[in-house]
Design an enzyme around this catalytic site. Structure first.
Site, PDB file in Angstrom:
ATOM      1  CG  HIS A  75      -0.727  -0.126   2.510  1.00  0.00           C
ATOM      2  ND1 HIS A  75       0.276   0.596   3.092  1.00  0.00           N
ATOM      3  CD2 HIS A  75      -1.275  -0.857   3.510  1.00  0.00           C
ATOM      4  CE1 HIS A  75       0.336   0.301   4.368  1.00  0.00           C
ATOM      5  NE2 HIS A  75      -0.583  -0.579   4.651  1.00  0.00           N
TER       6      HIS A  75
ATOM      7  CG  HIS B 260      -3.789  -5.337  12.860  1.00  0.00           C
ATOM      8  ND1 HIS B 260      -4.739  -4.341  12.783  1.00  0.00           N
ATOM      9  CD2 HIS B 260      -2.803  -4.975  11.996  1.00  0.00           C
ATOM     10  CE1 HIS B 260      -4.338  -3.437  11.913  1.00  0.00           C
ATOM     11  NE2 HIS B 260      -3.184  -3.794  11.411  1.00  0.00           N
TER      12      HIS B 260
ATOM     13  CD  GLU C 108      -3.528  -2.720   7.263  1.00  0.00           C
ATOM     14  OE1 GLU C 108      -2.906  -2.480   8.312  1.00  0.00           O
ATOM     15  OE2 GLU C 108      -3.357  -2.091   6.201  1.00  0.00           O
TER      16      GLU C 108
ATOM     17  CG  ASP D  89      -1.436  -7.006   6.558  1.00  0.00           C
ATOM     18  OD1 ASP D  89      -2.464  -6.537   7.063  1.00  0.00           O
ATOM     19  OD2 ASP D  89      -0.291  -6.603   6.862  1.00  0.00           O
TER      20      ASP D  89
ATOM     21  CG  HIS E 181      -1.013   0.601  11.932  1.00  0.00           C
ATOM     22  ND1 HIS E 181      -1.280   1.046  10.660  1.00  0.00           N
ATOM     23  CD2 HIS E 181      -1.093  -0.739  11.877  1.00  0.00           C
ATOM     24  CE1 HIS E 181      -1.478   0.008   9.859  1.00  0.00           C
ATOM     25  NE2 HIS E 181      -1.365  -1.074  10.566  1.00  0.00           N
TER      26      HIS E 181
ATOM     27  CG  ASP F 224       0.836  -4.308  11.594  1.00  0.00           C
ATOM     28  OD1 ASP F 224       1.111  -5.413  11.095  1.00  0.00           O
ATOM     29  OD2 ASP F 224      -0.077  -3.579  11.162  1.00  0.00           O
TER      30      ASP F 224
ATOM     31  CE1 TYR G  99       5.412  -3.114   8.868  1.00  0.00           C
ATOM     32  CE2 TYR G  99       5.152  -2.133  11.038  1.00  0.00           C
ATOM     33  CZ  TYR G  99       4.648  -2.871   9.993  1.00  0.00           C
ATOM     34  OH  TYR G  99       3.368  -3.345  10.047  1.00  0.00           O
TER      35      TYR G  99
ATOM     36  CG  HIS H 181       4.337  -7.508   8.712  1.00  0.00           C
ATOM     37  ND1 HIS H 181       3.763  -8.104   7.617  1.00  0.00           N
ATOM     38  CD2 HIS H 181       3.414  -6.622   9.171  1.00  0.00           C
ATOM     39  CE1 HIS H 181       2.555  -7.606   7.418  1.00  0.00           C
ATOM     40  NE2 HIS H 181       2.309  -6.706   8.354  1.00  0.00           N
TER      41      HIS H 181
HETATM   42 FE1  FEO Z   1      -1.635  -3.187   9.881  1.00  0.00          FE
HETATM   43 FE2  FEO Z   1       0.322  -5.775   8.891  1.00  0.00          FE
HETATM   44  O1  FEO Z   1      -1.246  -4.778   9.011  1.00  0.00           O
END
Ligand code: FEO
Length: 408
Positions: A28, A82, A84, A86, A148, A167, A195, A228
């Site tokens: 993104h 989370h 999101e 991903d 976040h 994250d 990051y 990640h």
């Molecule tokens: Fe905020 Fe890795 O997604």
């Protein structure tokens, strides 16, 4: 499900069952030159628990790794730290197919997962500090709202002293190195900083609060397992202290010059400013925005005391690459820095004024007098570029050149 891919043991009874995305180069709008990982973790407690899932196209990799340890149908609990996509992209389908007994998320997580996938009614909302009993172990949930996303939370596996941090403390880096001590130290620091700068920087005051909350909780952390990049096991203290520094906006004597050029004049100005800064003992990161990515500019700003932006004027406005970078950086809200503007123009020359306006809107304190050069800079304009470099350097005088014990 075939066992093409194998789980990686994190410690006794805890496995990494995520996926490695070797090919992604744009996350993104963030350049991911070395890919990324979508981490999910399997806790083999009495209640077998999956922490987070993966981006939907990677579901077979997740299932394959889980299957190398246990039949996915035997997973009792799922925790979504989370929402999101991903990390939750495969959650709805997983619930439908494998019917875990309970699925947990924060209150905002339940809302977000309802809004994304219409699965809110299948989830249990946990409170800040709530304990999920896994029989032979337990997970403590800590809300980390706006780190976040509004839904974000972390979970602490009490028996193993592992913080599953979604994250937070993560990085985009595809690797078979599942632990921090298996990855080159320079890569770790660069990617963790990038990051932070691109994902967490606008929420730095929240990061400070969360670090305090973790500290005050008295929880002993032996590993940090993010969503990640590698699991931190050797460098837990190091990454916590880097986060404290980044969230505190500790800056050093470093200036970032970000510019683009039509016919080379703005480039000449940039190089004279850079030379002047360097002669004044300021480290310079020079980014030509025709090739440098906006997210690398953000990464350079993590410790820089100044941002100097140059643009030619094209059709009465900023050069497109400069506009892109500035609007992106504006959203990241870098605080505590000084700024300056320069650029060449042919007839009307609005770009430098527009950069200045944008820097002011970002609450960046302007240093020196901006420089505009008609067509090609020479003579006194070259001297004014040097002067601008010296003015910026003066504003950075109080900052350290390097942080204690570190080279840039
Ligand atoms: Fe905020 Fe890795 O997604």
């Amino acid at each position: 499900m075939s066992e093409t891919f194998k789980a990686v043991r994190i410690t006794d009874g805890v496995y990494w069952v995520g996926a490695i995305d070797w090919n992604i180069r744009n996350f993104h709008g963030y350049s991911t030159y070395s890919g990324t990982t979508y981490n999910a973790y399997l806790v083999m407690a009495e209640k077998v628990t999956l922490i987070d899932t993966v981006k939907e196209p990677f579901k077979n990799e997740l299932l394959s790794r889980i299957s190398s340890v246990i039949d996915p149908g035997k997973i009792d609990y799922v925790v979504s730290n989370h929402a999101e996509m991903d990390h939750s992209g495969y959650l709805g389908e997983f619930i439908e197919k494998y019917r875990p007994e309970k699925v947990f998320a924060s209150k905002k997580g339940v809302e977000a997962l309802e809004d994304h996938f219409g699965i809110g009614d299948q989830l249990i909302a946990v409170d800040d500090g709530e304990k999920i009993d896994l029989g032979s172990d337990s997970l403590i949930c800590l809300e980390t709202k706006m780190l976040h996303w509004p839904d974000s939370m972390v979970t602490y596996l009490a028996g193993k002293k592992i913080l599953f941090s979604q994250d937070g403390f993560g990085m985009h880096h595809a690797s078979y190195g599942r632990f921090d001590d298996m990855i080159d130290e320079n890569i770790l620091k660069r990617e963790a900083a990038k990051y932070y700068a691109n994902i967490l920087l606008p929420f730095s005051p929240v990061v400070k609060k969360v670090l305090k909350k973790i500290g005050d909780s008295g929880l002993e952390i032996e590993m940090i397992a993010p969503d990640h990049g590698p699991v931190w096991r050797s460098g837990v203290e190091k990454i916590l202290s880097l986060y404290d520094r980044w969230a505190s906006r500790e800056l050093r004597k470093k200036a970032v010059i970000a510019c683009d050029s039509m016919w080379g004049s703005t480039t000449v100005m940039a190089r004279v400013i850079g030379q002047s800064l360097s002669e004044s003992d300021v480290d310079v990161a020079y980014l030509n925005l025709s090739t440098a990515h906006r997210s690398d500019l953000a990464a350079e700003l993590i410790d820089a005391g100044a941002l100097i932006v140059g643009s030619p004027t094209i059709n009465g406005t900023l050069f497109p690459t400069v506009a892109d970078a500035l609007y992106y950086i504006r959203g990241l809200k870098p605080t505590g820095i000084v700024g300056a503007a320069f650029g060449s123009y042919g007839w009307s020359g609005e770009a430098v004024g527009q950069i200045t306006e944008l820097l002011e809107k970002m609450n960046i304190d302007l240093a020196g007098e901006s420089v505009r050069a008609k067509y090609v800079p020479s003579g006194h304009l070259i001297e004014r570029c040097s002067e601008l470099g010296r003015e910026v350097a003066k504003r950075l005088e109080a900052l350290p050149k390097n942080f204690p014990g570190e080279k840039p």
